[in-house]
Design an enzyme around this catalytic site. Structure first.
Site, short mmCIF file in Angstrom:
data_model
loop_
_atom_site.label_atom_id
_atom_site.label_comp_id
_atom_site.label_asym_id
_atom_site.label_seq_id
_atom_site.Cartn_x
_atom_site.Cartn_y
_atom_site.Cartn_z
N HIS A 61 27.13 5.96 41.78
CA HIS A 61 27.75 5.39 42.97
C HIS A 61 27.67 3.87 42.86
O HIS A 61 27.18 3.35 41.85
CB HIS A 61 27.09 5.92 44.25
CG HIS A 61 25.65 5.56 44.41
ND1 HIS A 61 24.68 5.95 43.52
CD2 HIS A 61 25.00 4.83 45.36
CE1 HIS A 61 23.50 5.50 43.91
NE2 HIS A 61 23.67 4.81 45.02
N HIS A 63 26.15 1.41 44.90
CA HIS A 63 25.12 0.57 45.50
C HIS A 63 24.60 -0.40 44.44
O HIS A 63 24.57 -0.09 43.24
CB HIS A 63 23.98 1.42 46.07
CG HIS A 63 24.32 2.03 47.39
ND1 HIS A 63 23.66 3.12 47.92
CD2 HIS A 63 25.27 1.69 48.32
CE1 HIS A 63 24.16 3.42 49.10
NE2 HIS A 63 25.14 2.57 49.37
N ASP A 65 21.82 -1.50 43.30
CA ASP A 65 20.75 -1.20 42.35
C ASP A 65 21.20 -0.29 41.21
O ASP A 65 20.44 -0.04 40.27
CB ASP A 65 19.53 -0.60 43.06
CG ASP A 65 19.86 0.62 43.92
OD1 ASP A 65 21.03 0.77 44.30
OD2 ASP A 65 18.94 1.40 44.22
N HIS A 66 22.45 0.16 41.27
CA HIS A 66 22.99 1.03 40.22
C HIS A 66 24.09 0.35 39.39
O HIS A 66 24.50 0.91 38.37
CB HIS A 66 23.54 2.32 40.83
CG HIS A 66 22.48 3.16 41.45
ND1 HIS A 66 21.97 4.30 40.86
CD2 HIS A 66 21.81 3.02 42.62
CE1 HIS A 66 21.03 4.82 41.64
NE2 HIS A 66 20.93 4.06 42.71
N HIS A 138 24.79 11.82 49.24
CA HIS A 138 24.20 10.53 49.61
C HIS A 138 25.01 9.98 50.78
O HIS A 138 25.95 10.62 51.26
CB HIS A 138 24.22 9.61 48.40
CG HIS A 138 23.38 8.37 48.55
ND1 HIS A 138 22.18 8.36 49.22
CD2 HIS A 138 23.58 7.09 48.11
CE1 HIS A 138 21.67 7.14 49.17
NE2 HIS A 138 22.50 6.36 48.52
N ASP A 206 19.79 9.46 44.11
CA ASP A 206 20.33 9.07 45.41
C ASP A 206 21.06 10.23 46.09
O ASP A 206 22.26 10.21 46.31
CB ASP A 206 21.29 7.87 45.27
CG ASP A 206 20.54 6.59 44.96
OD1 ASP A 206 19.73 6.60 44.02
OD2 ASP A 206 20.76 5.59 45.67
N HIS A 265 13.88 6.66 40.10
CA HIS A 265 14.41 6.01 41.31
C HIS A 265 13.37 5.96 42.43
O HIS A 265 13.59 6.44 43.54
CB HIS A 265 15.69 6.71 41.79
CG HIS A 265 16.51 5.86 42.73
ND1 HIS A 265 16.33 5.90 44.08
CD2 HIS A 265 17.48 4.94 42.49
CE1 HIS A 265 17.18 5.06 44.66
NE2 HIS A 265 17.89 4.46 43.71
#
Length: 302
Positions: A61, A63, A65-66, A138, A206, A265
């Protein structure tokens, strides 16, 4: 053989001892990333691997942090005079998101091929493996991934001789090639036994526990799963923010009959995941707390 390295196992924000989310695999001369959090380039260098063979980058996805490590990685690839195409796979909106990030990497000497995932599941065939994306749960559109490498049956020389197949064709048939001559067609099934067990890797993060995870992780040689929280008192927080606890991940691994599970994670507040592992292993004995740089070679069974 499939090389697997958990480059970063942190969620939300990087820490001095923990990079953000990224997984790297190597097979048959090609490399793949799943997610590209901040610090991914450094993690690759610390592992001693190279970003040059990376030809596929998948995103669960969008976000930060990814995906926050992507612009810098693209620049590094460009500065290394890469000209081979790079394939990016991710949820709907992939090209729009990457185009925005590329404001700081506008000119690259290699083409980018965008493949947006359609529907709840989609399978991609590439580089000698099969990659399946499956939707999870998520607070934004998010997918897990299963990578499978098939293995053909054993070559049967006796059958090849009995059928009068010329010797020069044997290795080609063993490699799955169909050979057409003027008088006959030779197919691999003439000389190969039943398909043997391949290699299977499943990665998801997530998300709340879902049937799609359990279904796609069945019999995985390695199941890498989000464990945002080890503290039992944070179970309600996991539900609220649509993440998973260590114990929910372990239950999924047990139900899917995975051979081994790595947790990843982690919440930034979770400084010592190993502290909770005794109880996790009561649910799933083959569970491990993932660490940056943790790696394994998944081998075909004899």
């Amino acid at each position: 053989m499939l090389d697997v390295c958990l480059l970063g196992c942190g969620g939300m924000m990087p820490l001095p001892y923990r990079y953000l989310t990224a997984l790297m695999t190597r097979f048959n001369g090609s490399s793949m990333l799943i997610d590209c959090g901040e610090g991914t380039q450094i993690a690759i260098k610390e592992k001693g691997w190279s970003f040059k063979p990376i030809d596929v980058i998948c995103f669960t996805h969008y976000h930060g942090d990814h995906i926050s490590g992507l612009p810098g990685l693209l620049l590094t690839m460009g500065n290394a005079d890469r000209t081979d195409p790079l394939t990016l796979i991710g949820p709907k909106g992939l090209e729009r998101v990457v185009s925005c990030l590329r404001v700081i990497a506008p000119e690259l000497p290699f083409p980018i091929v965008f493949k947006e995932i359609e529907g709840a599941e989609q399978t991609f065939e590439m580089n000698g493996y099969r990659l399946k994306a499956f939707r999870v749960n998520h607070n934004v559109l998010c997918y897990g991934y299963t990578l499978e490498i098939d293995r053909a049956g054993k070559f049967d020389a006796k059958r090849a001789k009995e059928q009068g197949i010329p010797l020069p064709y044997w290795s080609r048939l063993q490699n799955g090639e169909t050979i057409e001559t003027e008088n006959q067609v030779y197919t691999p099934d003439l000389v190969l036994g039943p398909a043997r067990k391949g290699i299977k890797l499943t990665y998801t993060t997530d998300t709340r526990p879902t049937d799609s995870i359990k279904k796609n992780a069945v019999d995985s040689d390695l199941f890498i799963c989000e464990g945002m929280y080890g503290e039992k008192e944070k179970a309600a927080k996991a539900v609220e923010y649509k993440h998973m606890t260590f114990y929910e991940a372990a239950s999924l691994a047990q139900e899917a009959k995975a051979k081994e599970m790595w947790l990843t994670h982690y919440s930034p507040s979770l400084t010592k995941p190993e502290y909770y592992m005794d109880e996790v292993r009561r649910i799933f004995p083959k569970a491990k707390a993932g660490k940056d740089g943790m790696s394994v070679e998944l081998m075909f069974e004899d």
